[in-house]
Write a protein that holds these residues in place. Structure first.
Motif, short mmCIF file in Angstrom:
data_model
loop_
_atom_site.label_atom_id
_atom_site.label_comp_id
_atom_site.label_asym_id
_atom_site.label_seq_id
_atom_site.Cartn_x
_atom_site.Cartn_y
_atom_site.Cartn_z
N HIS A 16 0.83 -1.20 0.00
CA HIS A 16 0.00 0.00 0.00
C HIS A 16 0.87 1.26 0.00
N SER A 19 3.00 1.68 -3.09
CA SER A 19 2.15 2.16 -4.20
C SER A 19 1.95 3.67 -4.11
N THR A 61 0.57 -3.16 -8.53
CA THR A 61 -0.89 -3.23 -8.36
C THR A 61 -1.37 -4.66 -8.58
N ARG A 64 -0.69 -6.37 -5.46
CA ARG A 64 -1.64 -5.93 -4.42
C ARG A 64 -2.97 -6.64 -4.56
N VAL A 65 -3.46 -6.74 -5.79
CA VAL A 65 -4.74 -7.42 -6.02
C VAL A 65 -4.62 -8.88 -5.58
N HIS A 92 -12.68 1.33 -3.11
CA HIS A 92 -11.45 0.60 -3.40
C HIS A 92 -11.44 0.07 -4.83
N TYR A 96 -8.51 0.95 -7.57
CA TYR A 96 -7.76 -0.09 -8.29
C TYR A 96 -8.05 -0.01 -9.79
#
Length: 185
Positions: A16, A19, A61, A64-65, A92, A96
Motif C-alpha cells: 500500500h 504504491s 498493483t 496488491r490485487v 477501493h 484499483y
C-alpha cells in the motif's frame, strides 16, 4: 493472517505505502516535464522515468490485487453499517480500476503514437499500429483521468482521516505499519 488480527499483513501494508510513493513519483515526473524544454534530453528523461514508474506501479498493483485476494481484511472496530462497507468496497474498486486503467491507457497512447519506450532499460513492445488521431483523443482521456486521480487519492485519504477522527474506528490503524489501536481514542 489470523482471523483475530486487527491489522493488515505487513505485505499488504508495505505494498500500500510503496504504491503511494510510486504514485507520487509518477505524478511528479509528469508534472515536472514542463520545467524542461520540449525535445530536450532532460525532458525525455523525465518522460522515460514516468513510463518506467507507471509500469512498475502496474506490476505492484497486480501483486496488491493478488495479496488482497489471498489475505482477509481485518475487521473494522467498531463495525460500520453494511451500506458503509459496500461504499468502501466500491471506493477501493474505483481506485484499483483507475490505477490499472490509467497505466494501460497511457501504454495504449504510446503504442498508438508509435513511440518506442523502455521499462528500466528494457524495450517494451507496442500494443498496436500507429493512429495519431486516436492517440490524441485517448491522451485527452488520460489527462482527464490524471486529474480525477487527485480527487480519488485525496478522497481516500480524507475518508481514512474521517474514520480516525470522526468515527474513531480502527480503519486507519489497520494500514499503519507501527501504530496500535486503542478503542475509544
Amino acid at each position: 493472517m489470523s482471523s483475530q488480527s486487527t491489522k493488515y499483513s505487513s505485505v499488504i501494508i508495505g505494498l500500500h505505502w510503496l504504491s503511494l510513493i510510486l504514485m507520487v513519483l509518477v505524478y511528479l515526473s509528469m508534472e515536472s516535464r514542463s520545467l524542461f524544454e520540449r525535445g530536450s534530453d532532460a525532458r525525455d528523461l523525465v518522460k522515460a522515468l514516468h513510463y518506467s514508474l507507471a509500469l512498475t506501479l502496474l506490476l505492484l498493483t497486480g501483486f496488491r490485487v493478488l495479496a488482497r485476494l489471498l489475505d482477509k481484511a481485518p475487521p473494522i472496530v467498531p463495525s460500520p453499517t453494511m451500506l458503509a462497507q459496500r461504499l468502501t468496497g466500491l471506493g477501493h474498486l474505483l481506485i484499483y480500476g483507475w490505477m490499472l486503467g490509467m497505466i494501460l491507457l497511457g501504454y495504449l497512447v504510446l503504442s498508438l503514437e508509435g513511440h518506442d519506450f523502455q521499462f528500466w532499460g528494457l524495450s517494451v513492445p507496442l500494443l498496436t499500429g500507429e493512429d495519431s488521431e486516436l492517440a490524441h483523443q485517448l491522451e485527452d482521456v488520460h489527462k482527464l483521468g490524471a486529474t480525477l486521480g487527485y480527487y480519488l487519492i485525496g478522497g481516500h485519504a480524507l475518508m481514512a482521516l474521517w474514520h480516525h477522527y470522526g468515527r474513531k474506528d480502527n480503519t486507519l490503524y489497520r494500514m499503519l505499519p507501527l501504530a496500535k489501536f486503542k478503542s475509544g481514542e
